[in-house]
Design an enzyme around this catalytic site. Sequence first.
Site, short mmCIF file in Angstrom:
data_model
loop_
_atom_site.label_atom_id
_atom_site.label_comp_id
_atom_site.label_asym_id
_atom_site.label_seq_id
_atom_site.Cartn_x
_atom_site.Cartn_y
_atom_site.Cartn_z
N LYS A 1 0.84 -1.21 0.00
CA LYS A 1 0.00 0.00 0.00
C LYS A 1 0.87 1.26 0.00
O LYS A 1 0.66 2.17 -0.80
CB LYS A 1 -0.93 0.02 1.24
CG LYS A 1 -1.84 -1.19 1.36
CD LYS A 1 -2.73 -1.10 2.58
CE LYS A 1 -2.01 -1.11 3.91
NZ LYS A 1 -1.28 -2.38 4.20
N ARG B 1 -9.52 1.35 8.97
CA ARG B 1 -9.04 0.00 9.27
C ARG B 1 -10.03 -0.80 10.10
O ARG B 1 -9.78 -1.96 10.40
CB ARG B 1 -7.78 0.14 10.08
CG ARG B 1 -6.70 -0.77 9.62
CD ARG B 1 -5.46 -0.05 9.91
NE ARG B 1 -4.34 -0.87 10.08
CZ ARG B 1 -3.17 -0.53 9.56
NH1 ARG B 1 -3.05 0.55 8.84
NH2 ARG B 1 -2.15 -1.27 9.79
N ARG C 1 11.71 -6.06 4.53
CA ARG C 1 11.54 -4.60 4.39
C ARG C 1 12.57 -3.85 5.23
O ARG C 1 12.83 -4.21 6.37
CB ARG C 1 10.13 -4.18 4.83
CG ARG C 1 9.99 -2.65 4.84
CD ARG C 1 8.58 -2.18 4.92
NE ARG C 1 7.85 -2.65 6.07
CZ ARG C 1 6.56 -2.42 6.27
NH1 ARG C 1 5.87 -1.72 5.40
NH2 ARG C 1 5.96 -2.89 7.34
N ARG D 1 11.66 -2.14 10.83
CA ARG D 1 10.60 -1.68 11.74
C ARG D 1 10.42 -2.70 12.86
O ARG D 1 10.40 -3.91 12.59
CB ARG D 1 9.28 -1.54 10.96
CG ARG D 1 9.02 -0.12 10.49
CD ARG D 1 7.84 0.00 9.57
NE ARG D 1 6.60 -0.60 10.03
CZ ARG D 1 5.43 -0.49 9.38
NH1 ARG D 1 5.37 0.21 8.25
NH2 ARG D 1 4.33 -1.05 9.84
N ARG E 1 -0.39 -8.95 13.36
CA ARG E 1 -0.98 -7.90 12.51
C ARG E 1 -1.88 -8.52 11.44
O ARG E 1 -2.93 -7.97 11.12
CB ARG E 1 0.14 -7.07 11.85
CG ARG E 1 0.83 -6.14 12.84
CD ARG E 1 2.17 -5.64 12.34
NE ARG E 1 2.10 -4.88 11.12
CZ ARG E 1 3.13 -4.68 10.29
NH1 ARG E 1 4.31 -5.20 10.58
NH2 ARG E 1 2.98 -3.96 9.22
P1 AP5 Z 1 4.87 -1.62 1.81
O1 AP5 Z 1 4.53 -0.78 0.62
O2 AP5 Z 1 5.65 -1.00 2.91
O3 AP5 Z 1 3.53 -2.34 2.36
P2 AP5 Z 1 2.30 -1.77 3.18
O4 AP5 Z 1 1.09 -2.44 2.64
O5 AP5 Z 1 2.33 -0.29 3.22
O6 AP5 Z 1 2.65 -2.41 4.59
P3 AP5 Z 1 2.63 -1.82 6.08
O7 AP5 Z 1 3.27 -2.89 6.92
O8 AP5 Z 1 3.24 -0.46 6.17
O9 AP5 Z 1 1.13 -1.75 6.33
P4 AP5 Z 1 0.40 -1.83 7.66
O10 AP5 Z 1 -0.94 -1.49 7.18
O11 AP5 Z 1 0.52 -3.06 8.44
O12 AP5 Z 1 1.22 -0.79 8.58
P5 AP5 Z 1 0.99 0.73 8.93
O13 AP5 Z 1 2.28 1.39 8.84
O14 AP5 Z 1 -0.18 1.29 8.19
O15 AP5 Z 1 5.65 -2.92 1.25
C1 AP5 Z 1 6.14 -3.90 2.17
C2 AP5 Z 1 7.50 -4.43 1.65
O16 AP5 Z 1 7.27 -5.18 0.46
C3 AP5 Z 1 8.50 -3.33 1.27
O17 AP5 Z 1 9.80 -3.77 1.61
C4 AP5 Z 1 8.36 -3.19 -0.26
O18 AP5 Z 1 9.58 -2.80 -0.88
C5 AP5 Z 1 8.00 -4.63 -0.63
N1 AP5 Z 1 7.08 -4.70 -1.79
C6 AP5 Z 1 5.99 -3.94 -2.03
N2 AP5 Z 1 5.39 -4.32 -3.17
C7 AP5 Z 1 6.11 -5.37 -3.65
C8 AP5 Z 1 6.00 -6.22 -4.80
N3 AP5 Z 1 5.02 -6.06 -5.71
N4 AP5 Z 1 6.92 -7.20 -4.96
C9 AP5 Z 1 7.91 -7.36 -4.07
N5 AP5 Z 1 8.09 -6.60 -2.96
C10 AP5 Z 1 7.19 -5.62 -2.76
O19 AP5 Z 1 0.52 0.61 10.46
C11 AP5 Z 1 1.41 0.24 11.48
C12 AP5 Z 1 0.67 0.21 12.81
O20 AP5 Z 1 0.13 1.53 13.10
C13 AP5 Z 1 -0.55 -0.71 12.87
O21 AP5 Z 1 -0.18 -2.05 13.18
C14 AP5 Z 1 -1.37 -0.05 13.99
O22 AP5 Z 1 -0.84 -0.35 15.27
C15 AP5 Z 1 -1.15 1.44 13.73
N6 AP5 Z 1 -2.16 2.00 12.82
C16 AP5 Z 1 -1.94 2.52 11.59
N7 AP5 Z 1 -3.10 2.94 11.04
C17 AP5 Z 1 -4.08 2.65 11.94
C18 AP5 Z 1 -5.49 2.83 11.94
N8 AP5 Z 1 -6.15 3.35 10.89
N9 AP5 Z 1 -6.17 2.42 13.05
C19 AP5 Z 1 -5.54 1.90 14.12
N10 AP5 Z 1 -4.21 1.70 14.17
C20 AP5 Z 1 -3.48 2.08 13.09
#
Ligand code: AP5
Length: 216
Positions: free
Chosen positions: A13, A88, A127, A160, A171
């Site tokens: 994402k 979410r 990552r 991370r 997660r």
């Molecule tokens: P990346 O693009 O970083 O993936 P992502 O979907 O953004 O993953 P996240 O782990 O950041 O999402 P998340 O939703 O769990 O975490 P968030 O930060 O929002 O890609 C991942 C890896 O794969 C990278 O290394 C990339 O290079 C690689 N990659 C990508 N595409 C690829 C492909 N096609 N082929 C190969 N490799 C590829 O949230 C973190 C925490 O914050 C949550 O756990 C929660 O505690 C809190 N939080 C955030 N938002 C909320 C909310 N709305 N409500 C409550 N808590 C929240």
Amino acid sequence: MRLVFLGPPGAGKGTQAQRLGERLGVPRIATGDMLRQAVADGTQLGREAESYMERGDLVPDAVVTGIVGQRLAQPDVAAGFILDGYPRTLSQAHSLDAALKQSGVQLDMVVYLAVGAEEVVDRLAGRRVCGGCGATYHVRFDPPSAHGLCDSCASSLVQRPDDREATVRERLSVYQRLTSPLLDHYREQGLLQEVDGEGSLEEVYRRIELLATLPS
Ligand code: AP5
């Protein structure tokens, strides 16, 4: 364009929303990044959010909805935005529906990046993020030019804390329980577009770009 990116942790994402946002000229609003910044700054919000994030749990709805509401009130979102990581839960989705309705605007599309569980574990294990500018890399799929250093600002790359395998599994389980019901919510509104999130970064980007730039 007003878009939401949905999908499991590690679906891509952040990577894809960042690139599409630059292409469309709209900001990417990433709640995970906002919360991590608050933790790094040691603010009250950060202290409140830290333990939830470390465990892989969601931060309470009211807290997250509050920060998104403030962000959506900024002038740079007038032309559009990409929400990454919000909503979410169904409660967050209802809050977003109400806030957009009150502002007299609507979402154009919800992009669901579909990626299997084993693939996301593999992606998150490899990552690395830049400690300076937050750019994202992958040790195998998207490595930096110089080992361990950011291409943009030359700061060190780090893992991370919530990308350790046990936390990733938690997660994923939270995603299945609390976030996947949003797929039906947005399907019923006629907004959901499912994109195959497997394949190279470039292939996935092309699929999304095609959808987001089609004339409506
Ligand atoms: P990346 O693009 O970083 O993936 P992502 O979907 O953004 O993953 P996240 O782990 O950041 O999402 P998340 O939703 O769990 O975490 P968030 O930060 O929002 O890609 C991942 C890896 O794969 C990278 O290394 C990339 O290079 C690689 N990659 C990508 N595409 C690829 C492909 N096609 N082929 C190969 N490799 C590829 O949230 C973190 C925490 O914050 C949550 O756990 C929660 O505690 C809190 N939080 C955030 N938002 C909320 C909310 N709305 N409500 C409550 N808590 C929240």
